[in-house]
Design a protein around this motif. Structure first.
Motif, mmCIF file in Angstrom:
data_model
loop_
_atom_site.group_PDB
_atom_site.id
_atom_site.type_symbol
_atom_site.label_atom_id
_atom_site.label_comp_id
_atom_site.label_asym_id
_atom_site.label_seq_id
_atom_site.Cartn_x
_atom_site.Cartn_y
_atom_site.Cartn_z
ATOM 1 N N PRO A 1 0.948 -1.236 -0.038
ATOM 2 C CA PRO A 1 -0.112 0.009 -0.045
ATOM 3 C C PRO A 1 0.912 1.286 0.015
ATOM 4 N N VAL A 2 0.260 2.261 -0.570
ATOM 5 C CA VAL A 2 0.975 3.612 -0.796
ATOM 6 C C VAL A 2 -0.068 4.402 -0.016
ATOM 7 N N ALA A 3 0.742 5.653 0.670
ATOM 8 C CA ALA A 3 -0.219 6.593 1.287
ATOM 9 C C ALA A 3 -1.302 7.276 0.166
ATOM 10 N N THR A 4 -2.239 7.679 0.626
ATOM 11 C CA THR A 4 -3.509 7.920 -0.255
ATOM 12 C C THR A 4 -2.854 9.180 -0.994
ATOM 13 N N PRO A 5 -2.885 9.250 -2.353
ATOM 14 C CA PRO A 5 -2.527 10.631 -2.919
ATOM 15 C C PRO A 5 -3.268 11.927 -2.169
ATOM 16 N N VAL A 6 -2.713 13.045 -2.181
ATOM 17 C CA VAL A 6 -3.498 14.223 -1.884
ATOM 18 C C VAL A 6 -4.424 14.679 -2.794
ATOM 19 N N GLN A 7 -5.226 15.448 -2.724
ATOM 20 C CA GLN A 7 -6.145 15.961 -3.313
ATOM 21 C C GLN A 7 -5.442 16.508 -4.565
ATOM 22 N N ALA A 8 -4.619 17.365 -4.367
ATOM 23 C CA ALA A 8 -3.874 18.276 -5.521
ATOM 24 C C ALA A 8 -2.930 17.160 -6.396
ATOM 25 N N ASP A 9 -2.811 16.065 -5.858
ATOM 26 C CA ASP A 9 -2.077 15.044 -7.003
ATOM 27 C C ASP A 9 -2.984 14.264 -7.772
ATOM 28 N N GLY B 1 -5.111 14.895 -10.213
ATOM 29 C CA GLY B 1 -4.931 15.192 -11.455
ATOM 30 C C GLY B 1 -3.697 15.147 -12.047
ATOM 31 N N LEU B 2 -2.527 14.523 -11.450
ATOM 32 C CA LEU B 2 -1.509 14.272 -12.059
ATOM 33 C C LEU B 2 -1.456 13.049 -12.959
ATOM 34 N N ARG B 3 -0.575 12.922 -13.925
ATOM 35 C CA ARG B 3 -0.688 11.858 -14.714
ATOM 36 C C ARG B 3 0.164 10.702 -13.833
ATOM 37 N N LEU B 4 -0.729 9.327 -13.970
ATOM 38 C CA LEU B 4 0.013 8.202 -13.067
ATOM 39 C C LEU B 4 1.690 8.332 -13.352
ATOM 40 N N LEU B 5 1.930 8.351 -14.702
ATOM 41 C CA LEU B 5 3.460 8.465 -14.973
ATOM 42 C C LEU B 5 4.279 9.332 -14.161
ATOM 43 N N ARG C 1 6.819 8.633 -11.104
ATOM 44 C CA ARG C 1 8.282 8.875 -11.275
ATOM 45 C C ARG C 1 8.678 9.900 -10.098
ATOM 46 N N GLU C 2 7.849 10.832 -10.027
ATOM 47 C CA GLU C 2 8.190 12.020 -9.183
ATOM 48 C C GLU C 2 7.880 12.040 -7.963
ATOM 49 N N VAL C 3 6.883 11.358 -7.625
ATOM 50 C CA VAL C 3 6.109 11.283 -6.115
ATOM 51 C C VAL C 3 6.913 10.161 -5.521
ATOM 52 N N LEU C 4 6.678 8.988 -5.984
ATOM 53 C CA LEU C 4 6.980 7.589 -5.490
ATOM 54 C C LEU C 4 8.463 7.334 -5.975
ATOM 55 N N GLY C 5 9.081 8.056 -6.915
ATOM 56 C CA GLY C 5 10.503 7.784 -7.241
ATOM 57 C C GLY C 5 10.578 6.502 -8.027
ATOM 58 N N LEU C 6 9.612 6.016 -8.545
ATOM 59 C CA LEU C 6 9.579 4.748 -9.263
ATOM 60 C C LEU C 6 10.106 5.420 -10.704
ATOM 61 N N VAL D 1 -4.022 10.113 -11.814
ATOM 62 C CA VAL D 1 -4.010 9.614 -10.417
ATOM 63 C C VAL D 1 -5.329 9.274 -9.585
ATOM 64 N N GLY D 2 -6.201 10.209 -10.140
ATOM 65 C CA GLY D 2 -7.539 10.151 -9.415
ATOM 66 C C GLY D 2 -8.379 9.054 -9.907
#
Ligand code: FES
Ligand code: FES
Length: 156
Positions: A7-15, A17-21, A25-30, A61-62
């Motif tokens: 499990p990963v922390a639930t993405p914050v609302q502001a995220d 609208g981000l593309r999963l890609l 890459r940028e939030v989870l470092g994958l 992401v949403g």
């Protein structure tokens, strides 16, 4: 959301609208998933979402807050070490940029077809572009991986 079996922390609302890609890459470092076209046409960003290979540049992401996501970083732990080994053994990797997406498309195929035909491999890789023209080696590697995972034959 679960990523690579954890499990990963639930993405914050502001995220949302981000593309999963970008989130991977940028939030989870994958950083295994790569951006090529950014338009759903090259497949270099392909990850597995709830068992289906999908282009992460076209997913927000949403849309995947409850999804199980598998990236190339998690393939070995998910039982696809033989597929990765086969790509190495068959020298199917040249520049490597397309390979995370290719591996994910092949892994999703192997999870639903234990002994896929060339036609099924072709269909599975329909959305993955490789500029290094190693498609025949991809096919050989998938067949090798299928044999390694199910040494007693199809359906084993
Ligand atoms: S970057 Fe997603 S399909 Fe090309
Ligand atoms: S190995 Fe270079 S683009 Fe596929």
């Amino acid at each position: 959301m679960r990523v690579n079996g954890a499990p990963v922390a639930t993405p914050v609302q502001a995220d949302h609208g981000l593309r999963l890609l970008d989130y991977l890459r940028e939030v989870l470092g994958l950083t295994g998933a790569k951006e090529g076209c950014g338009m759903g046409e090259c497949g270099s960003c392909t990850v597995i979402i709830d068992g289906r290979a999908m282009t992460s540049c076209l997913v927000l992401v949403g849309q995947v807050l409850e999804a199980e996501i598998l990236t190339v970083e998690g393939l070995a732990a998910a039982g696809h070490g033989p597929l990765q080994d086969a790509f190495v053994a068959r020298q199917a990797v040249q520049c490597g940029y397309c390979i995370p997406g290719v591996l994910n498309s092949c892994a999703a195929l192997l999870d639903r077809e234990s002994d896929p035909s060339d036609a099924q491999i072709c269909q599975a890789l329909d959305g993955n572009l490789c500029r290094c023209t190693a498609y025949n080696r991809f096919y050989d590697a998938v067949h090798d991986a299928a044999a390694a995972r199910h040494p007693n034959g199809a359906g084993a």
